[in-house]
Design a protein around this motif. Structure first.
Motif, short mmCIF file in Angstrom:
data_model
loop_
_atom_site.label_atom_id
_atom_site.label_comp_id
_atom_site.label_asym_id
_atom_site.label_seq_id
_atom_site.Cartn_x
_atom_site.Cartn_y
_atom_site.Cartn_z
N SER A 128 10.67 12.22 22.30
CA SER A 128 10.15 12.93 23.48
C SER A 128 10.17 14.44 23.26
CB SER A 128 10.97 12.57 24.72
OG SER A 128 10.86 11.19 25.02
N SER A 129 11.24 14.94 22.63
CA SER A 129 11.34 16.38 22.36
C SER A 129 10.26 16.82 21.37
CB SER A 129 12.72 16.71 21.80
OG SER A 129 13.73 16.47 22.75
N ALA A 130 9.97 15.97 20.38
CA ALA A 130 8.93 16.30 19.40
C ALA A 130 7.58 16.42 20.09
CB ALA A 130 8.89 15.24 18.31
N LEU A 131 7.29 15.50 21.02
CA LEU A 131 6.02 15.55 21.74
C LEU A 131 5.97 16.77 22.67
CD1 LEU A 131 5.72 12.68 20.57
CD2 LEU A 131 4.78 11.98 22.78
N GLU A 132 7.08 17.07 23.32
CA GLU A 132 7.12 18.20 24.25
C GLU A 132 6.95 19.53 23.51
OE1 GLU A 132 10.13 20.23 27.55
OE2 GLU A 132 10.60 18.27 26.67
N ILE A 133 7.67 19.70 22.42
CA ILE A 133 7.56 20.93 21.64
C ILE A 133 6.15 21.08 21.08
CG2 ILE A 133 8.34 22.11 19.54
CD1 ILE A 133 11.10 20.77 20.03
N SER A 134 5.58 19.99 20.61
CA SER A 134 4.21 20.02 20.07
C SER A 134 3.21 20.45 21.12
CB SER A 134 3.83 18.64 19.53
OG SER A 134 4.66 18.26 18.47
N SER A 135 3.41 19.98 22.35
CA SER A 135 2.51 20.35 23.44
C SER A 135 2.65 21.83 23.80
CB SER A 135 2.82 19.48 24.67
OG SER A 135 2.03 19.87 25.78
N VAL A 136 3.88 22.30 23.93
CA VAL A 136 4.13 23.69 24.30
C VAL A 136 3.64 24.66 23.23
CG1 VAL A 136 5.94 25.40 24.73
CG2 VAL A 136 6.08 23.14 25.80
N GLU A 137 3.84 24.30 21.96
CA GLU A 137 3.50 25.20 20.86
C GLU A 137 2.15 24.89 20.21
OE1 GLU A 137 6.75 25.58 18.12
OE2 GLU A 137 8.24 25.74 19.72
N ASN A 138 1.38 23.99 20.83
CA ASN A 138 0.05 23.63 20.33
C ASN A 138 0.09 23.18 18.86
OD1 ASN A 138 -1.40 24.22 22.77
ND2 ASN A 138 -1.13 26.41 22.30
N ILE A 139 1.03 22.30 18.55
CA ILE A 139 1.14 21.76 17.20
C ILE A 139 0.30 20.48 17.12
CG2 ILE A 139 2.73 20.75 15.50
CD1 ILE A 139 4.95 22.48 16.76
N PRO A 140 -0.72 20.45 16.27
CA PRO A 140 -1.59 19.27 16.19
C PRO A 140 -0.94 18.16 15.37
CG PRO A 140 -2.29 20.89 14.58
CD PRO A 140 -1.14 21.52 15.33
N PHE A 141 -1.15 16.92 15.79
CA PHE A 141 -0.66 15.79 15.00
C PHE A 141 -1.40 14.52 15.40
CE2 PHE A 141 1.81 15.74 18.86
CZ PHE A 141 2.02 14.39 19.14
N GLU A 142 -1.49 13.61 14.45
CA GLU A 142 -2.14 12.32 14.68
C GLU A 142 -1.15 11.16 14.53
OE1 GLU A 142 -5.17 11.91 15.77
OE2 GLU A 142 -5.48 14.08 15.76
N TYR A 143 0.00 11.43 13.94
CA TYR A 143 0.97 10.36 13.68
C TYR A 143 2.38 10.82 14.05
CZ TYR A 143 -2.98 8.55 11.10
OH TYR A 143 -4.24 8.12 10.77
#
Length: 301
Positions: free
Chosen positions: A91-106
Motif C-alpha cells: 500500500s505504501s509503494a502504491l501511495e508513494i508512487s501516486s504522490v511522486e508520479n512514479i510510473p509502473f506496470e508491475y
C-alpha cells in the motif's frame, strides 16, 4: 547498474523484513544489481532487533529509490501479522508512487530471505508481456540442503508467496493484498475467479536462505499451514490427502504438525475466511486436484 529507459519494465516492489541481518546485504545486492531495477522499493522493517535497521538505513541513504518504513508490531507471526506487514509495504509503494508520479506496470513482492538471479525481473516481466491475461506470476524457490540445491515443488499454475509479481491491473481488480492466512494463495484465487491466469515458472529462480515455513521452525510453520487450511475452508478429504503427503515427506513429523494445526482451527480459531466465493473455491479444491491428476495420468474421475 544503469536504470532502464523503457516503460515496459517499470515496476515497484515491497519487502517485509524481520531480523534478516545474515542474508539482508546479499539480498539487497541481488535487487540493486538487477538488469532492470525497480522504480521504487519499499522495505518494511518489522521491529527488527538485530542489525537489520542499520543495514536498511545505509541502503536508503545510498539509493533514492529505496524507502524504509518501520513497523512497531508484535512478534513474527506466519498468519495475519505477516499479511498486514506485506499489505503495509504494498500500500505504501502504491501511495508513494501516486504522490511522486512514479510510473509502473508491475508490482513485486520479494521476501528478505531470497537471493535473486540478476535478470529475475527482466525474465518474469517478459513473460507478462507475452501473455496479456497473466495476472500473477512467480519464480521458483530453491534452497541448499548441505551442498545440494533443492527446488521447492508445486503446480505450475500456483505462484508462490514471497517471490511474486502482479500485473498492476490485476492487483487493483483483486483488491490488493488480502489480510488472511496464506494471503498469497487467497490472492491467486481472487485473480483466477476474475479471469486472470496465474503461473509459477521453474526456470526463474530465487535462492532461499532457509527452507519455506522454517523461519520459526518447521513444526510451527506446518502447524500454521493446518490452521490456514481450516480458515480457508478446505474439504476434510483434502486435509487427509495433505496430511498423508506431509507424513511421507522428510522430516515426517511435519504431517502431525499440519494435522494439529487443522484441529487447532476447529477447536480454537473457529472463524473462517469472509470471502464466500473464495471459500467455495477452496471447499471444492479436492475435486480440482483430482481432475488435475486424472488428466496427468489419463484416467477418468
Amino acid at each position: 547498474m544503469g536504470r532502464k529507459k523503457t516503460t515496459k519494465y517499470n515496476y515497484v516492489m515491497a519487502t517485509p523484513c524481520k531480523n534478516e541481518e545474515e542474508s539482508l546485504q546479499k539480498f539487497a545486492e541481488s535487487v540493486i544489481n538487477q538488469t532492470v531495477t525497480p522504480e521504487l522499493w519499499v522495505i518494511v522493517d518489522d521491529s527488527s532487533t538485530d542489525r537489520s535497521p542499520e543495514i536498511l538505513s545505509d541502503l536508503e541513504a545510498k539509493h533514492s529509490w529505496i524507502r524504509i518504513i518501520t513497523n512497531q508490531g508484535t512478534k513474527r507471526d506466519l498468519g495475519f501479522h505477516y499479511a498486514r506487514v506485506v499489505s503495509q509495504g504494498l500500500s505504501s509503494a502504491l501511495e508513494i508512487s501516486s504522490v511522486e508520479n512514479i510510473p509502473f506496470e508491475y508490482i513485486g513482492l520479494i521476501d528478505a530471505d531470497m537471493i535473486l538471479e540478476n535478470d529475475f525481473f527482466e525474465k518474469i516481466i517478459n513473460r507478462f508481456e507475452k501473455e496479456p491475461r497473466l495476472g500473477i506470476a512467480s519464480g521458483t524457490a530453491a534452497y541448499y540442503d548441505k551442498e545440494k540445491l533443492v527446488s521447492e515443488t508445486g503446480r505450475e499454475n500456483l505462484p508462490i508467496g514471497g517471490l511474486r509479481v502482479w500485473r498492476k491491473k490485476c492487483f487493483i481488480e483483486t483488491d490488493g493484498f488480502p489480510i488472511s492466512y496464506s494471503p498469497d494463495s487467497v490472492s491467486n484465487v481472487q485473480a483466477i475467479l476474475r479471469g486472470w491466469e496465474t503461473k509459477r515458472f521453474d526456470d526463474i529462480v530465487g535462492i532461499q536462505t532457509r527452507r519455506t515455513s522454517s523461519a520459526e521452525g518447521l513444526w510451527k510453520g506446518y502447524k500454521t499451514k493446518g490452521e490456514s487450511d481450516y480458515y480457508r475452508d478446505y474439504h476434510p478429504i483434502f486435509i487427509i490427502f495433505k496430511f498423508m503427503k506431509y507424513s511421507l515427506t522428510s522430516p515426517s513429523y511435519i504431517g502431525l504438525a499440519y494435522l494439529k494445526g487443522y484441529i487447532n482451527g476447529i477447536v480454537r480459531i473457529r472463524k473462517k475466511l469472509d470471502i464466500p466465493e473464495v471459500r467455495k473455491y477452496y471447499r471444492n479444491k479436492h475435486l480440482e486436484v483430482g481432475r488435475y491428476y486424472a488428466g496427468k495420468f489419463k484416467f477418468k474421475i
